[in-house]
Design a protein around this motif. Sequence first.
Motif, PDB file in Angstrom:
ATOM      1  N   TYR A 137       0.843  -1.190   0.000  1.00  0.00           N
ATOM      2  CA  TYR A 137       0.000   0.000   0.000  1.00  0.00           C
ATOM      3  C   TYR A 137       0.881   1.243   0.000  1.00  0.00           C
ATOM      4  CZ  TYR A 137      -4.473  -2.297   0.812  1.00  0.00           C
ATOM      5  OH  TYR A 137      -5.616  -3.038   0.666  1.00  0.00           O
TER       6      TYR A 137
ATOM      7  N   VAL B 170       1.072   5.032   1.110  1.00  0.00           N
ATOM      8  CA  VAL B 170       0.428   5.887   2.108  1.00  0.00           C
ATOM      9  C   VAL B 170       0.754   7.336   1.779  1.00  0.00           C
ATOM     10  CG1 VAL B 170       0.229   6.432   4.558  1.00  0.00           C
ATOM     11  CG2 VAL B 170       0.645   4.065   3.840  1.00  0.00           C
TER      12      VAL B 170
ATOM     13  N   CYS C  60      -8.942   4.095   3.079  1.00  0.00           N
ATOM     14  CA  CYS C  60      -8.236   3.003   2.417  1.00  0.00           C
ATOM     15  C   CYS C  60      -8.931   2.739   1.083  1.00  0.00           C
ATOM     16  CB  CYS C  60      -8.269   1.749   3.288  1.00  0.00           C
ATOM     17  SG  CYS C  60      -7.389   0.360   2.567  1.00  0.00           S
TER      18      CYS C  60
ATOM     19  N   TYR D 173      -8.892   0.240  -1.611  1.00  0.00           N
ATOM     20  CA  TYR D 173      -8.395  -1.114  -1.808  1.00  0.00           C
ATOM     21  C   TYR D 173      -7.961  -1.390  -3.234  1.00  0.00           C
ATOM     22  CZ  TYR D 173     -11.409  -1.125   2.274  1.00  0.00           C
ATOM     23  OH  TYR D 173     -12.021  -0.789   3.450  1.00  0.00           O
TER      24      TYR D 173
ATOM     25  N   ILE E  87      -3.587   4.240   0.901  1.00  0.00           N
ATOM     26  CA  ILE E  87      -4.151   4.747   2.144  1.00  0.00           C
ATOM     27  C   ILE E  87      -3.865   6.244   2.178  1.00  0.00           C
ATOM     28  CG2 ILE E  87      -3.947   4.768   4.660  1.00  0.00           C
ATOM     29  CD1 ILE E  87      -3.355   1.766   4.512  1.00  0.00           C
TER      30      ILE E  87
ATOM     31  N   GLU F 188      -6.845   2.326   9.234  1.00  0.00           N
ATOM     32  CA  GLU F 188      -6.978   2.051   7.796  1.00  0.00           C
ATOM     33  C   GLU F 188      -6.316   0.728   7.412  1.00  0.00           C
ATOM     34  OE1 GLU F 188      -9.132   3.654   6.179  1.00  0.00           O
ATOM     35  OE2 GLU F 188      -9.356   5.238   7.668  1.00  0.00           O
TER      36      GLU F 188
ATOM     37  N   ALA G 291      -7.794  -2.593   5.416  1.00  0.00           N
ATOM     38  CA  ALA G 291      -7.079  -3.305   4.345  1.00  0.00           C
ATOM     39  C   ALA G 291      -6.963  -4.793   4.675  1.00  0.00           C
ATOM     40  CB  ALA G 291      -5.704  -2.689   4.132  1.00  0.00           C
TER      41      ALA G 291
END
Length: 71
Positions: free
Chosen positions: A10, A12, A28, A30, A35, A53, A57
């Motif tokens: 992910y 961020v 979040c 997906y 994020i 968050e 996930a």
Amino acid sequence: MNIDVCGVKYNVFQIEEVDNDPSCLGLCIYRESVIQIKRSLSTERKKQVLVHEMLHAMSVSYTHLRAHETK
């Protein structure tokens, strides 16, 4: 920053306004493995929102894993 959540990388990002909603602290996304966290939060609050968050996930990852196991 990048984090690994259940094998999914992910990205961020700290942004000014999350989801075009001044009251939203984090999100979040997906399908994009993203994020978002509100930039103006304190460091401690950002950590709390990030964990929150990440749990979203993880929940999605678990749901997808369970769906593949039952096929």
